[in-house]
Design a protein around this motif. Structure first.
Motif, PDB file in Angstrom:
ATOM      1  N   PHE A   1      33.906  60.374 -54.504  1.00  0.00           N
ATOM      2  CA  PHE A   1      33.664  61.795 -54.765  1.00  0.00           C
ATOM      3  C   PHE A   1      34.039  62.245 -56.172  1.00  0.00           C
ATOM      4  CE2 PHE A   1      35.243  61.204 -50.343  1.00  0.00           C
ATOM      5  CZ  PHE A   1      34.016  61.275 -49.708  1.00  0.00           C
TER       6      PHE A   1
ATOM      7  N   GLN B   1      38.947  64.923 -57.513  1.00  0.00           N
ATOM      8  CA  GLN B   1      39.164  65.869 -56.423  1.00  0.00           C
ATOM      9  C   GLN B   1      40.630  66.291 -56.376  1.00  0.00           C
ATOM     10  OE1 GLN B   1      36.732  67.128 -54.537  1.00  0.00           O
ATOM     11  NE2 GLN B   1      35.143  65.790 -55.354  1.00  0.00           N
TER      12      GLN B   1
ATOM     13  N   HIS C   1      36.530  65.702 -46.243  1.00  0.00           N
ATOM     14  CA  HIS C   1      35.773  66.104 -47.431  1.00  0.00           C
ATOM     15  C   HIS C   1      34.604  67.020 -47.060  1.00  0.00           C
ATOM     16  CE1 HIS C   1      34.378  65.756 -51.586  1.00  0.00           C
ATOM     17  NE2 HIS C   1      33.155  65.774 -51.067  1.00  0.00           N
TER      18      HIS C   1
ATOM     19  N   ASN D   1      31.628  69.261 -49.305  1.00  0.00           N
ATOM     20  CA  ASN D   1      31.099  69.449 -50.649  1.00  0.00           C
ATOM     21  C   ASN D   1      31.301  70.848 -51.201  1.00  0.00           C
ATOM     22  OD1 ASN D   1      30.182  66.788 -50.905  1.00  0.00           O
ATOM     23  ND2 ASN D   1      28.234  67.268 -49.890  1.00  0.00           N
ATOM     24  N   ASP D   2      31.413  71.843 -50.329  1.00  0.00           N
ATOM     25  CA  ASP D   2      31.511  73.225 -50.805  1.00  0.00           C
ATOM     26  C   ASP D   2      32.960  73.679 -51.007  1.00  0.00           C
ATOM     27  OD1 ASP D   2      32.165  73.177 -48.139  1.00  0.00           O
ATOM     28  OD2 ASP D   2      31.053  75.003 -47.612  1.00  0.00           O
TER      29      ASP D   2
END
Length: 230
Positions: free
Chosen positions: A29, A32, A64, A66-67
């Motif tokens: 990702f 983060q 997790h 994404n937004d």
């Protein structure tokens, strides 16, 4: 949604009374941030906060989405416990500098497995090396610049870009040879540099990064690095 990923701890800040927010560059990702609860207490299991010391290599199961800007960790363990990096003064000073630079140049963007592999391999080299790591930070910055999109193809291109931006860099033949070795050969390839030349190259490399990344600003670990490694 639970996902598995490897990660490289970069930094953390305190959050509330017993928690932290850890900044981790992940394989899946990219960069983060994770809230990690109850790690700043005497009762914290197995000193878990040590897992988030800079450059620690992690295996993680994370929640997790994404937004979201902040995520949570379900499970975490180290891939390989360090035996030398935190305890050797020269290595830990290099690690402090490398971590500061990574915090400045890595952005919240899509993952890059190739960059992640380079970082893992570089950290493991520094951990395991017993000799020929005194120029690690110089070679590392040169090689990292290619992943960031502004790597110089040769010592002449490096010198030219600095001069075009009014940085007084006048390398002799020895420095040019050292630059080309660090650009083209693996980490740990022996390069003989005097203390003065090593410091001059370090300053030139930081200036080179500042030319290409406006947000770098002051590098606070530089004075310590110069003093310890020179």
């Amino acid at each position: 949604m639970l996902q598995k990923t490897r990660g490289i701890a970069l930094s953390y800040i305190r959050y509330r009374e017993t928690s932290i927010i850890a900044r981790i560059y992940t394989e899946e990702f990219g960069l983060q941030s994770y809230i990690v609860n109850s790690v700043r207490t005497a009762r914290s299991k197995n000193n878990r906060i040590a897992l988030f010391q800079p450059l620690t290599l992690l295996d993680m199961v994370v929640y997790h989405k994404n937004d979201r800007d902040l995520h949570r960790i379900s499970e975490v363990k180290t891939i390989q416990p360090f035996q030398s990096l935190p305890f050797d003064v020269a290595k830990s000073t290099i690690a402090m500098f490398v971590t500061e630079m990574l915090n400045k140049v890595l952005k919240e963007e899509a993952s890059s497995p190739v960059l992640f592999r380079f970082l893992i391999d570089s950290i493991l080299f520094l951990e395991e090396a017993s000799v020929n790591f005194e120029n690690f930070h110089l070679a590392f910055l040169l090689k990292l610049s290619f992943f960031l999109g502004f790597g110089p193809e040769s010592d002449r291109e490096f010198e030219s870009q600095l001069r075009e931006n009014s940085y007084p860099f006048l390398p002799d033949k020895e420095v040019e040879t050292a630059l080309n070795i660090m650009l083209k050969r693996p980490l740990g390839t022996p390069v003989k540099l005097t203390r003065t030349v090593r410091n001059d190259l370090l300053d030139a490399l930081v200036a080179y990064y500042q030319i290409h990344i406006d947000s770098i600003g002051e590098v606070k670990s530089l004075p310590v690095l110069r003093e310890v490694l020179g």
